[in-house]
Write a protein that holds these residues in place. Sequence first.
Motif, short mmCIF file in Angstrom:
data_model
loop_
_atom_site.label_atom_id
_atom_site.label_comp_id
_atom_site.label_asym_id
_atom_site.label_seq_id
_atom_site.Cartn_x
_atom_site.Cartn_y
_atom_site.Cartn_z
N VAL A 43 -23.97 -31.11 20.51
CA VAL A 43 -23.16 -32.32 20.45
C VAL A 43 -21.96 -32.21 21.39
CG1 VAL A 43 -21.77 -33.82 18.97
CG2 VAL A 43 -23.87 -32.77 18.07
N GLN A 44 -21.09 -31.27 21.12
CA GLN A 44 -19.86 -31.13 21.90
C GLN A 44 -20.13 -30.79 23.36
OE1 GLN A 44 -17.07 -28.25 20.30
NE2 GLN A 44 -16.22 -27.86 22.33
N ASP A 45 -20.97 -29.79 23.60
CA ASP A 45 -21.18 -29.34 24.97
C ASP A 45 -21.97 -30.34 25.81
OD1 ASP A 45 -19.82 -27.05 24.32
OD2 ASP A 45 -21.60 -25.81 24.04
N LYS A 46 -22.83 -31.11 25.16
CA LYS A 46 -23.59 -32.13 25.90
C LYS A 46 -22.65 -33.19 26.44
CE LYS A 46 -27.80 -34.89 25.71
NZ LYS A 46 -28.96 -35.29 24.88
N VAL A 47 -21.65 -33.55 25.66
CA VAL A 47 -20.65 -34.52 26.11
C VAL A 47 -19.87 -33.96 27.30
CG1 VAL A 47 -18.53 -35.74 25.48
CG2 VAL A 47 -20.43 -35.61 23.86
N VAL A 48 -19.51 -32.70 27.22
CA VAL A 48 -18.77 -32.04 28.32
C VAL A 48 -19.59 -32.06 29.60
CG1 VAL A 48 -17.87 -29.82 29.15
CG2 VAL A 48 -17.43 -30.54 26.80
N LEU A 49 -20.87 -31.71 29.50
CA LEU A 49 -21.73 -31.68 30.69
C LEU A 49 -21.94 -33.08 31.25
CD1 LEU A 49 -23.47 -30.21 32.70
CD2 LEU A 49 -25.35 -30.23 31.03
N GLN A 50 -22.16 -34.07 30.40
CA GLN A 50 -22.35 -35.44 30.87
C GLN A 50 -21.12 -35.94 31.63
OE1 GLN A 50 -23.39 -37.31 27.14
NE2 GLN A 50 -25.57 -37.36 27.64
N GLU A 51 -19.96 -35.64 31.09
CA GLU A 51 -18.72 -36.06 31.76
C GLU A 51 -18.57 -35.37 33.11
OE1 GLU A 51 -14.09 -35.19 30.91
OE2 GLU A 51 -15.07 -36.40 29.35
N TYR A 52 -18.90 -34.08 33.15
CA TYR A 52 -18.80 -33.33 34.41
C TYR A 52 -19.78 -33.88 35.44
CZ TYR A 52 -18.92 -29.35 37.63
OH TYR A 52 -18.86 -28.56 38.76
N LEU A 53 -20.99 -34.23 35.00
CA LEU A 53 -21.99 -34.79 35.91
C LEU A 53 -21.50 -36.09 36.54
CD1 LEU A 53 -25.38 -34.27 34.03
CD2 LEU A 53 -24.67 -33.17 36.14
N GLU A 54 -20.92 -36.96 35.71
CA GLU A 54 -20.54 -38.29 36.20
C GLU A 54 -19.28 -38.26 37.05
OE1 GLU A 54 -22.52 -40.80 35.95
OE2 GLU A 54 -23.93 -39.69 34.69
N THR A 55 -18.35 -37.40 36.70
CA THR A 55 -17.05 -37.40 37.40
C THR A 55 -16.99 -36.44 38.57
OG1 THR A 55 -16.16 -35.76 35.85
CG2 THR A 55 -15.79 -38.09 35.33
N VAL A 56 -17.83 -35.40 38.58
CA VAL A 56 -17.76 -34.39 39.63
C VAL A 56 -19.05 -34.31 40.44
CG1 VAL A 56 -17.37 -31.95 40.17
CG2 VAL A 56 -16.08 -33.02 38.32
N VAL A 57 -20.16 -33.95 39.78
CA VAL A 57 -21.42 -33.71 40.49
C VAL A 57 -21.88 -34.97 41.21
CG1 VAL A 57 -23.83 -33.01 40.26
CG2 VAL A 57 -22.07 -31.90 38.86
N ARG A 58 -21.81 -36.10 40.55
CA ARG A 58 -22.30 -37.35 41.15
C ARG A 58 -21.51 -37.73 42.40
NH1 ARG A 58 -23.08 -43.02 37.78
NH2 ARG A 58 -24.27 -44.14 39.38
N GLU A 59 -20.22 -37.37 42.43
CA GLU A 59 -19.35 -37.75 43.55
C GLU A 59 -19.46 -36.80 44.73
OE1 GLU A 59 -17.77 -40.63 43.49
OE2 GLU A 59 -18.68 -40.93 41.51
N ARG A 60 -20.06 -35.64 44.54
CA ARG A 60 -20.23 -34.71 45.65
C ARG A 60 -21.53 -35.03 46.37
NH1 ARG A 60 -18.22 -29.27 42.42
NH2 ARG A 60 -16.00 -29.64 42.74
N GLN A 61 -21.40 -35.57 47.57
CA GLN A 61 -22.55 -36.08 48.29
C GLN A 61 -23.68 -35.07 48.46
OE1 GLN A 61 -22.92 -39.25 48.90
NE2 GLN A 61 -20.89 -39.63 48.01
N PRO A 62 -23.41 -33.79 48.79
CA PRO A 62 -24.54 -32.86 48.96
C PRO A 62 -25.20 -32.47 47.63
CG PRO A 62 -22.53 -32.09 50.08
CD PRO A 62 -22.13 -33.17 49.14
N TRP A 63 -24.61 -32.90 46.51
CA TRP A 63 -25.11 -32.47 45.20
C TRP A 63 -25.94 -33.54 44.51
CZ3 TRP A 63 -21.53 -28.88 41.91
CH2 TRP A 63 -21.15 -27.78 42.70
N GLY A 64 -26.36 -34.56 45.24
CA GLY A 64 -27.15 -35.63 44.62
C GLY A 64 -28.44 -35.13 44.00
N ASP A 65 -29.08 -34.13 44.64
CA ASP A 65 -30.32 -33.58 44.10
C ASP A 65 -30.08 -32.88 42.77
OD1 ASP A 65 -28.79 -31.61 45.35
OD2 ASP A 65 -30.54 -30.38 45.85
N LEU A 66 -28.94 -32.18 42.66
CA LEU A 66 -28.64 -31.46 41.42
C LEU A 66 -28.30 -32.44 40.31
CD1 LEU A 66 -28.35 -28.66 40.17
CD2 LEU A 66 -25.97 -28.63 40.91
#
Length: 373
Positions: free
Chosen positions: A342-365
């Motif tokens: 529960v808790q960690d899934k929310v943390v990862l989802q937030e990190y994906l949307e705010t950090v990973v998604r915005e890093r252009q070379p990381w779209g595949d990840l």
Amino acid sequence: MNKPVAASAKIDNKSETLLRHSAETIHATELEALIKEDDRARPAQWRLSPQAVVTYLMGGKTKSGIEIAPKYIGNRRLIETAVATLVTDRALLILGVPGTAKSWVSEHLAAAITGSSQLIVQCTAGTDENQIRYGWNYAQLLAKGPSREALVATPLMRAMETGALVRFEELTRMPSDVQDTLITVLSEKMLPIPELNDAVHARRGFNMIATANSRDKGVNELSSALKRRFNVVVLPLPTDIDEEVRIVVKRVGEIGHGLELPKIAPADQEIMRIVTIFRELRDGQTLDGRLKLKSPSGSLSTAEAIAITIGAWAEAGHFGSGTIDAQNMAANLVGAIVKDPVQDKVVLQEYLETVVRERQPWGDLYGAIREVM
């Protein structure tokens, strides 16, 4: 990372099927070279001088030019303090968060100093005094009564009798009352055997290396009396990202070679992505410090980064194209980060949307992780 391990391994045919070799076996050639050329004073029962032990762990060259691969990448002063402690009659406690190479350093210290890292007690919640002090061969006990022949020596007892080092892994996992069994041994250098009105007295060279971490939820705090018997050396997490990446690349290469995984293309860039994710979530902010992040419940240690890469290597080698990519890493990353569903899934989802998604070379990840969540 798919090249053979740099350190020379002296492994005979009889043991080549073992899943894991001890440090003294893998690095036998290096140890023999150091022993041969080491002309400094050696403490009782030590195979190497304190200076040579540090060289073995930190890396360097022998006088004849033989390369000694580093076993620990970090602050040299910490290793010097650990070795200096073992020269005295005080025991050594290596403390640190999970994944800071506590057990790794403990094993290599024992291998270099006494030539054997096999005298080890793995502490758990179920460890009792008989596993620490001594046990009994009940067939002999019934036939002849209490006697030396009926005793079953523990690693601690064998280390005391031979003047060797004994290792206690995860000391704080052991119940507090069992921990205190060690106080007499560390204070008096003697293990009483009341049943025989006798005792085992430690030979010169005997000492103890214990490891412990403070993030384990099952920790049993050491009593103040036991703490006083140890000199504590704290191993920190790698100071910067480049150092952590070097550690992961080195250990992944060694483990992958030992497991005989299929050869794959170098994966330094993917390792950099794994380490970056871990450091940002661990520190609660992006590397540039511009964005604050929530941290998951797990430790996200260097050891876990190594495990993720090994898993991705196996997947890429057996089921993929021979190159580690986002698809190979995704499931392993999610498994390492999401310990609390529960808790960690929310943390990862937030990190994906705010950090990973915005890093252009990381779209595949981003896409690969979203697919397996």
